[in-house]
Design a protein around this motif. Structure first.
Motif, PDB file in Angstrom:
ATOM      1  N   PRO A 135      95.588  -5.502 109.356  1.00 42.12           N
ATOM      2  CA  PRO A 135      94.850  -5.691 108.110  1.00 42.12           C
ATOM      3  C   PRO A 135      94.908  -4.439 107.230  1.00 42.12           C
ATOM      4  CG  PRO A 135      93.323  -5.273 109.919  1.00 42.12           C
ATOM      5  CD  PRO A 135      94.704  -5.255 110.504  1.00 42.12           C
ATOM      6  N   VAL A 136      95.208  -4.643 105.950  1.00 42.96           N
ATOM      7  CA  VAL A 136      95.239  -3.518 105.003  1.00 42.96           C
ATOM      8  C   VAL A 136      94.400  -3.916 103.792  1.00 42.96           C
ATOM      9  CG1 VAL A 136      96.706  -2.137 103.473  1.00 42.96           C
ATOM     10  CG2 VAL A 136      97.470  -2.648 105.786  1.00 42.96           C
ATOM     11  N   ASP A 137      93.431  -3.076 103.468  1.00 43.72           N
ATOM     12  CA  ASP A 137      92.500  -3.390 102.380  1.00 43.72           C
ATOM     13  C   ASP A 137      93.061  -2.943 101.027  1.00 43.72           C
ATOM     14  OD1 ASP A 137      89.696  -4.284 101.655  1.00 43.72           O
ATOM     15  OD2 ASP A 137      89.701  -2.269 100.797  1.00 43.72           O
ATOM     16  N   VAL A 138      92.552  -3.559  99.972  1.00 44.45           N
ATOM     17  CA  VAL A 138      93.009  -3.220  98.617  1.00 44.45           C
ATOM     18  C   VAL A 138      92.695  -1.769  98.223  1.00 44.45           C
ATOM     19  CG1 VAL A 138      92.996  -5.560  97.640  1.00 44.45           C
ATOM     20  CG2 VAL A 138      90.890  -4.226  97.678  1.00 44.45           C
ATOM     21  N   SER A 139      91.816  -1.110  98.971  1.00 42.58           N
ATOM     22  CA  SER A 139      91.491   0.279  98.620  1.00 42.58           C
ATOM     23  C   SER A 139      92.638   1.239  98.959  1.00 42.58           C
ATOM     24  CB  SER A 139      90.224   0.724  99.354  1.00 42.58           C
ATOM     25  OG  SER A 139      90.427   0.645 100.748  1.00 42.58           O
ATOM     26  N   MET A 140      93.633   0.753  99.658  1.00 44.61           N
ATOM     27  CA  MET A 140      94.748   1.607 100.085  1.00 44.61           C
ATOM     28  C   MET A 140      95.746   1.784  98.946  1.00 44.61           C
ATOM     29  SD  MET A 140      95.191   2.877 103.113  1.00 44.61           S
ATOM     30  CE  MET A 140      94.734   1.883 104.510  1.00 44.61           C
ATOM     31  N   PRO A 141      96.131   3.037  98.599  1.00 47.78           N
ATOM     32  CA  PRO A 141      97.127   3.203  97.534  1.00 47.78           C
ATOM     33  C   PRO A 141      98.519   2.786  98.011  1.00 47.78           C
ATOM     34  CG  PRO A 141      96.549   5.318  98.444  1.00 47.78           C
ATOM     35  CD  PRO A 141      95.671   4.309  99.130  1.00 47.78           C
TER      36      PRO A 141
END
Ligand code: AMP
Length: 499
Positions: free
Chosen positions: A84-90
């Motif tokens: 899982p990768v959240d939208v907060s990740m650049p």
């Protein structure tokens, strides 16, 4: 229900028993157990058709949509771990993680552009799914990896913690027991709150304790979390019963006097994890929510969410000591190497994904008291044990928690050092009493003027590489870094300069 069902089997049984019950609800939509089960099957079927028979994990990118849960389940039903990768990740970090995961296919519930990858949505996959009879032998079980969660790494690159289906199942057997014990009248489920992004393992606590017990998950997106009045209305309307968050998030809610038992009569249990729970926070909650229990739990991502728990009592609040993190769960043991807490047992991760060196440095084989062989993890936490209760006293390394986020100061420093002109960088926490208020970076860059604009420029460059919560609040330019007598960077002195 038997305790030896796998995570997927339990969800299947619940979907069969309560098909119309809401499994997941957020402002992005709702999904019943039947929908979650059927949609994830179609996603699994499309994944099996599309991907060669290898075992590469699948990145699932997005935020708080119910389709995230459907995609997670779709992956593990197709024999693949999900990441899982959240939208907060650049973008640059996402690219980094995608390269490490090594799968050309990415599932995304939010817009994402990443050259060189095929990005598809769960809905697209669902439509492709042939819906033929499912091959249950593909389901992730036992030592198969269920998920990979990336956390901050001290050398500037995140590391992927690999959790097996068995570890997750073992954790959940314990977490459901903990919840059943804490809720009044022997209830074992209800409406759970999800605060943490799915890329943080705290979310595993609410998501899977909920889905494997037939509860309803109310998931709060980050915009809603910034609008207390709207968020409170959403929680009240949803009948929130079991609260899972970082203590920092509860502090934010406590700042509003409307956050009290009179307004949230259904709230019966606060479960905390991820950072120190202060006496002030616990006391305020116990006063405002006399009908609810406050439970502190402790554990790193590397040992599947949490391994200790304790219900906070009035008596604990009256002592001079900090609050305990609790007693250790059955299946885990905590022992000490010097001051460092070591966790051994049946929820310790397989290691760091494709990183033998870091895995070897932090994980090892050991024996439990009964002689059984098991994995163990060096937590980097210092602490002690008294009367069966464990206490965390701090870190032996440079990892910090800021607003509940796990950050390696070395991660920020390495990324600063990659910027031209930056010769030395040292990131230190600025404290507000015992709590970290923000991070400050000292930078030696003789070719820069050291103006406010230069500081802003460096922060902008960092934002391209690191999530926002990792960006130091201030950058202070310095001609020479202070050194200790051993010739090491004198971090304490720099911290002192902020006082
Ligand atoms: P994470 O992997 O993000 O869950 O972070 C794990 C780290 O958070 C632990 O190694 C501790 O340093 C800290 N932590 C987690 N829970 C607690 C707690 N209840 N009290 C104090 N520190 C905690």
């Amino acid at each position: 229900m038997r305790t030896d069902y796998s995570v997927i089997e339990r969800i299947e049984r619940i979907a069969a028993a309560y098909p119309e019950r809401t499994a997941f609800k957020s402002r992005a939509g709702e999904m019943s157990y039947r929908q979650l089960w059927e949609r994830s099957q179609q996603i699994a079927s499309a994944l099996s058709d599309r991907l060669a028979r290898d075992e590469r994990p699948v990145m699932v990118y997005g935020h708080k949509s119910p389709w995230m849960a459907a995609a997670f389940l779709g992956c593990v039903r197709a024999g693949r771990a999900y990441c899982p990768v959240d939208v907060s990740m650049p973008e640059s970090r996402i690219r980094d993680i995608a390269a490490r995961i090594g799968n050309p296919l990415i599932i995304a519930t939010e817009p994402l552009a990443l050259a060189g990858y095929e990005i598809t949505t769960p809905k697209q996959l669902m439509q492709e799914g042939s819906g033929r009879c499912e091959d249950r032998s593909l389901w992730q079980r036992d030592e198969d990896t269920f998920y990979i969660i990336f956390t901050s790494g001290s050398t500037g690159k995140p590391k992927g913690v690999e959790i097996s289906a068995r570890s997750l199942q073992n954790f959940l057997t314990w977490s459901r027991g903990l919840i059943a014990e804490a809720l009044p009248g022997g209830e074992s489920t209800g409406v759970f709150i999800n605060q943490a992004p799915f890329s943080f393992d705290l979310s595993v606590f609410d998501l899977y304790s909920c889905l494997t017990s037939g509860g309803t998950l109310i998931s709060l997106d980050k915009e809603l979390q910034g609008d207390t009045a709207a968020m409170f209305a959403f929680l009240r309307e949803g009948g929130a019963r079991i609260w899972v968050s970082t203590p920092s998030f509860a502090d934010m809610c406590l700042a509003d006097p409307a956050f009290c038992g009179d307004n949230f009569a259904a709230l019966k249990l606060f479960l905390f994890c991820g950072e120190r729970l202060s006496k002030e926070t616990a006391a305020a909650l116990m006063e405002r929510f006399p009908q609810a229990r406050v439970v502190n739990t402790y554990g790193p991502t590397e040992s599947t969410v949490a391994v200790t728990a304790v219900t906070i009592t009035e008596e604990m609040l009256r002592t001079d000591e900090a609050l305990p993190v609790g007693r250790v769960r059955e299946g885990s043991e905590i022992f000490f190497d010097g001051e460092e807490m070591i966790i051994a047992g049946d929820t310790v991760a397989k290691g760091y994904f494709k990183d033998r060196q870091k895995t070897a440095a932090a994980f090892f084989e050991t024996e439990l008291k009964d002689g059984q062989k098991t994995r163990a993890y060096r937590t980097g936490d210092s602490g002690y044990c008294r009367d069966g209760y464990y206490y965390c006293t701090g870190r032996i390394d440079l990892q910090v928690k800021l607003h509940g986020y796990r950050i390696e100061l070395g991660d920020i420093e390495s990324n600063l050092l990659e910027i031209p002109h930056v010769q030395q960088a040292c990131v230190v926490p600025r404290y507000d009493g015992e709590r970290i208020r923000n991070l400050v970076s000292f930078v030696k860059a003789p070719e820069m003027d050291g103006t406010f604009r230069d500081g802003r420029f460096l922060r902008e460059l960092l934002k391209e590489k690191l999530p926002k919560y990792m960006i130091p609040k201030n950058i202070i330019f310095i001609d020479e870094m202070p050194m200790t007598v051993n010739g090491k960077l004198d971090r304490k002195k720099l911290e002192g300069m902020l006082a």
